[in-house]
Design a protein around this motif. Structure first.
Motif, PDB file in Angstrom:
ATOM      1  N   HIS A 245       0.820  -1.211   0.000  1.00  0.00           N
ATOM      2  CA  HIS A 245       0.000   0.000   0.000  1.00  0.00           C
ATOM      3  C   HIS A 245       0.857   1.267   0.000  1.00  0.00           C
ATOM      4  O   HIS A 245       1.928   1.304   0.613  1.00  0.00           O
ATOM      5  N   THR A 246       0.350   2.291  -0.649  1.00  0.00           N
ATOM      6  CA  THR A 246       1.045   3.583  -0.681  1.00  0.00           C
ATOM      7  C   THR A 246       0.404   4.604   0.248  1.00  0.00           C
ATOM      8  O   THR A 246       0.955   5.682   0.464  1.00  0.00           O
ATOM      9  N   GLN A 247      -0.775   4.280   0.783  1.00  0.00           N
ATOM     10  CA  GLN A 247      -1.450   5.141   1.753  1.00  0.00           C
ATOM     11  C   GLN A 247      -1.882   4.287   2.943  1.00  0.00           C
ATOM     12  O   GLN A 247      -1.713   3.070   2.954  1.00  0.00           O
ATOM     13  N   GLY A 248      -2.450   4.941   3.937  1.00  0.00           N
ATOM     14  CA  GLY A 248      -2.797   4.276   5.178  1.00  0.00           C
ATOM     15  C   GLY A 248      -3.719   3.083   5.012  1.00  0.00           C
ATOM     16  O   GLY A 248      -4.607   3.066   4.157  1.00  0.00           O
ATOM     17  N   LEU A 249      -3.493   2.059   5.857  1.00  0.00           N
ATOM     18  CA  LEU A 249      -4.377   0.887   5.874  1.00  0.00           C
ATOM     19  C   LEU A 249      -5.674   1.252   6.589  1.00  0.00           C
ATOM     20  O   LEU A 249      -5.671   2.005   7.574  1.00  0.00           O
ATOM     21  N   THR A 250      -6.763   0.716   6.106  1.00  0.00           N
ATOM     22  CA  THR A 250      -8.082   0.981   6.683  1.00  0.00           C
ATOM     23  C   THR A 250      -8.698  -0.255   7.325  1.00  0.00           C
ATOM     24  O   THR A 250      -9.526  -0.140   8.229  1.00  0.00           O
ATOM     25  N   CYS A 251      -8.308  -1.450   6.862  1.00  0.00           N
ATOM     26  CA  CYS A 251      -8.940  -2.677   7.332  1.00  0.00           C
ATOM     27  C   CYS A 251      -8.058  -3.874   7.007  1.00  0.00           C
ATOM     28  O   CYS A 251      -7.222  -3.817   6.099  1.00  0.00           O
ATOM     29  N   LEU A 252      -8.257  -4.942   7.777  1.00  0.00           N
ATOM     30  CA  LEU A 252      -7.557  -6.196   7.476  1.00  0.00           C
ATOM     31  C   LEU A 252      -8.380  -7.362   8.001  1.00  0.00           C
ATOM     32  O   LEU A 252      -9.239  -7.205   8.870  1.00  0.00           O
ATOM     33  N   ALA A 253      -8.103  -8.541   7.477  1.00  0.00           N
ATOM     34  CA  ALA A 253      -8.728  -9.777   7.940  1.00  0.00           C
ATOM     35  C   ALA A 253      -7.711 -10.890   7.805  1.00  0.00           C
ATOM     36  O   ALA A 253      -6.880 -10.891   6.882  1.00  0.00           O
ATOM     37  N   VAL A 254      -7.762 -11.844   8.734  1.00  0.00           N
ATOM     38  CA  VAL A 254      -6.825 -12.965   8.742  1.00  0.00           C
ATOM     39  C   VAL A 254      -7.574 -14.230   8.329  1.00  0.00           C
ATOM     40  O   VAL A 254      -8.685 -14.482   8.804  1.00  0.00           O
ATOM     41  N   THR A 255      -6.998 -15.006   7.434  1.00  0.00           N
ATOM     42  CA  THR A 255      -7.649 -16.244   6.999  1.00  0.00           C
ATOM     43  C   THR A 255      -7.753 -17.217   8.169  1.00  0.00           C
ATOM     44  O   THR A 255      -6.956 -17.177   9.120  1.00  0.00           O
ATOM     45  N   TRP A 256      -8.729 -18.116   8.091  1.00  0.00           N
ATOM     46  CA  TRP A 256      -9.038 -19.005   9.211  1.00  0.00           C
ATOM     47  C   TRP A 256      -7.917 -19.969   9.546  1.00  0.00           C
ATOM     48  O   TRP A 256      -7.822 -20.456  10.676  1.00  0.00           O
ATOM     49  N   ASP A 257      -7.021 -20.229   8.574  1.00  0.00           N
ATOM     50  CA  ASP A 257      -5.891 -21.121   8.850  1.00  0.00           C
ATOM     51  C   ASP A 257      -4.680 -20.368   9.415  1.00  0.00           C
ATOM     52  O   ASP A 257      -3.610 -20.948   9.603  1.00  0.00           O
ATOM     53  N   SER A 258      -4.851 -19.076   9.660  1.00  0.00           N
ATOM     54  CA  SER A 258      -3.794 -18.231  10.240  1.00  0.00           C
ATOM     55  C   SER A 258      -2.552 -18.161   9.354  1.00  0.00           C
ATOM     56  O   SER A 258      -1.439 -17.933   9.846  1.00  0.00           O
TER      57      SER A 258
END
Length: 404
Positions: A245-258
């Motif tokens: 990313h070139t600008q700020g992160l707004t959201c994330l999610a982690v897959t169920w298998d980590s």
């Protein structure tokens, strides 16, 4: 005063067709052509206030599909969560500096969760539903016992506002991302500070534990993603620069298998990062404006992303390809998968909630009732209801039992 020429005068000048000469050329009227002046009173002119009232009337006519509405808040409502064990219990927080614990369908069973001096920006239940936490822009997190409805403790340390908070899946540990550039961790059972995770150079806007509970992931306005060791607070990986990313992160999610993190940014990009290597292993290209929300399906290896560009995109993570694009009339602010079903819900700036069939990409239902932007969505433990909270100061509950 407005000068007007009677229609008959125009006809006598222009010929057979008003506004044109005998051969179709334009004809202009000068002062000598004016037969009479008609004075107009200002009261005869269109009133802007009348237009505003008409717009308000149109808003008042919004069809309300909700089965229940909660009106305890006196200002914008930003956050909501449903108990993981009690299908009727909801917590909400808003700009009125208050949280509320309330039951779907009950106007009497309402518990105010006071004690904050600024916006309650984030709320969440513990994994067993016995505790609920309210995080505020005043730098405090209050933890309440859901059975006794009493304050269990106040978690402090940061003097800056909290953007989000998360519970560990197996322990009563809370992490929260702050405007002071840190992630804070506490033991909610002991009301004790545990650790800070320092390294970001701007507000920590999103984060979570990995599902296996071993690591912590965080994203920031500094355009970096960090992966932290749970026990030592050591930063294992920093993801930034070319290809990210070139600008700020707004959201994330982690897959169920980590194994993977999917992150979204103000720059409209979505990237997939390997947790083990800390490397970008894929990019999901399709949005054209800030990505506001990400959700991974509990059933399929799919991820949904919502953006201000008015699109919800459902992606196949295995192929790193678009499955379907779900178009909206306004920006998408939040989303929630409906249990392990194939349906995913999206909330919009225009106040509507949409239910999409992720297999076909078709709109299954559009739910209205709000008069301002939907800020957050939460699905009840039994999957029968979806709660939406809005800038219109209300929380609304919609029946989604047919989509389980």
């Amino acid at each position: 005063m407005i000068r007007a020429a009677p229609a008959a005068a125009v006809m006598s000048i222009a010929g057979d067709v008003p506004g044109e000469g005998s051969e179709g050329e334009e004809v202009f009227i000068d002062d000598d052509d004016i037969i009479n002046e008609i004075p107009l009173d200002e009261e005869d002119l269109p009133d802007q206030d009348d237009d505003d009232e008409q717009d308000q009337d149109m808003m008042d006519e919004v069809e309300d599909h909700s089965a229940y509405a909660f009106h305890g808040h006196t200002d914008e409502v930003f956050a909501a969560a449903c108990s993981p064990v009690d299908a009727s219990l909801v917590v909400s927080g808003g700009k009125d500096d208050r949280g509320f614990l309330w039951r779907i369908g009950s106007a009497e069973d309402v518990q105010e969760l006071p004690g904050h001096k600024d916006t309650v920006s984030t709320v969440a239940f513990s994994s067993d539903g016995k505790l609920v936490a309210c995080g505020s822009m005043d730098g405090r997190i209050n933890v309440w016992n859901t059975s006794t409805r009493t304050l269990q403790g106040t978690l402090e340390g940061s003097e800056s506002g909290f953007e989000w908070l998360k519970w560990h899946l197996r322990h009563n540990l809370i992490i929260a991302g702050s405007e002071d550039f840190n992630i804070w961790m506490w033991n909610a059972d002991l009301n004790a500070f545990v650790n800070t995770f320092s390294g970001h150079s701007n507000t920590v806007t999103c984060g979570d534990f990995t599902p296996d509970g071993k690591l912590i992931c965080s994203g920031s306005d500094d355009a970096t993603l960090r992966i932290w060791d749970f026990n030592s607070a050591h930063c294992r990986h920093v993801v930034r620069g070319h290809g990210y990313h070139t600008q700020g992160l707004t959201c994330l999610a982690v897959t169920w298998d980590s194994q993977s993190i999917v992150s979204g940014s103000q720059d409209s990009s979505v990237h997939i990062v390997s947790i083990n290597s800390g490397k970008v292993v894929g990019s999901l290209v399709g949005h054209t404006n800030s990505v506001e929300c990400i959700g991974i399906s509990p059933r399929y290896n799919w991820v949904a992303t919502g953006s201000i560009d008015r699109r919800l995109i459902i992606w196949d993570l295995t192929r790193q390809a678009i499955r379907s694009i779900c178009e909206h009339d306004d920006g998408v602010t939040c989303l929630a998968w409906i249990g392990s079903s194939r349906y995913v819900a999206s909330g919009c700036i225009d106040g509507t909630v949409h239910i999409w069939d992720s297999l076909s990409g078709e709109l299954a239902r559009m739910l209205s009732g709000h008069r301002d932007a939907v800020q957050s969505l939460a699905v009840s433990a039994d999957g029968n209801s979806i709660v939406s909270v809005s800038s219109d100061k209300s929380a609304r509950v919609f029946d989604i039992s047919m989509f389980k």
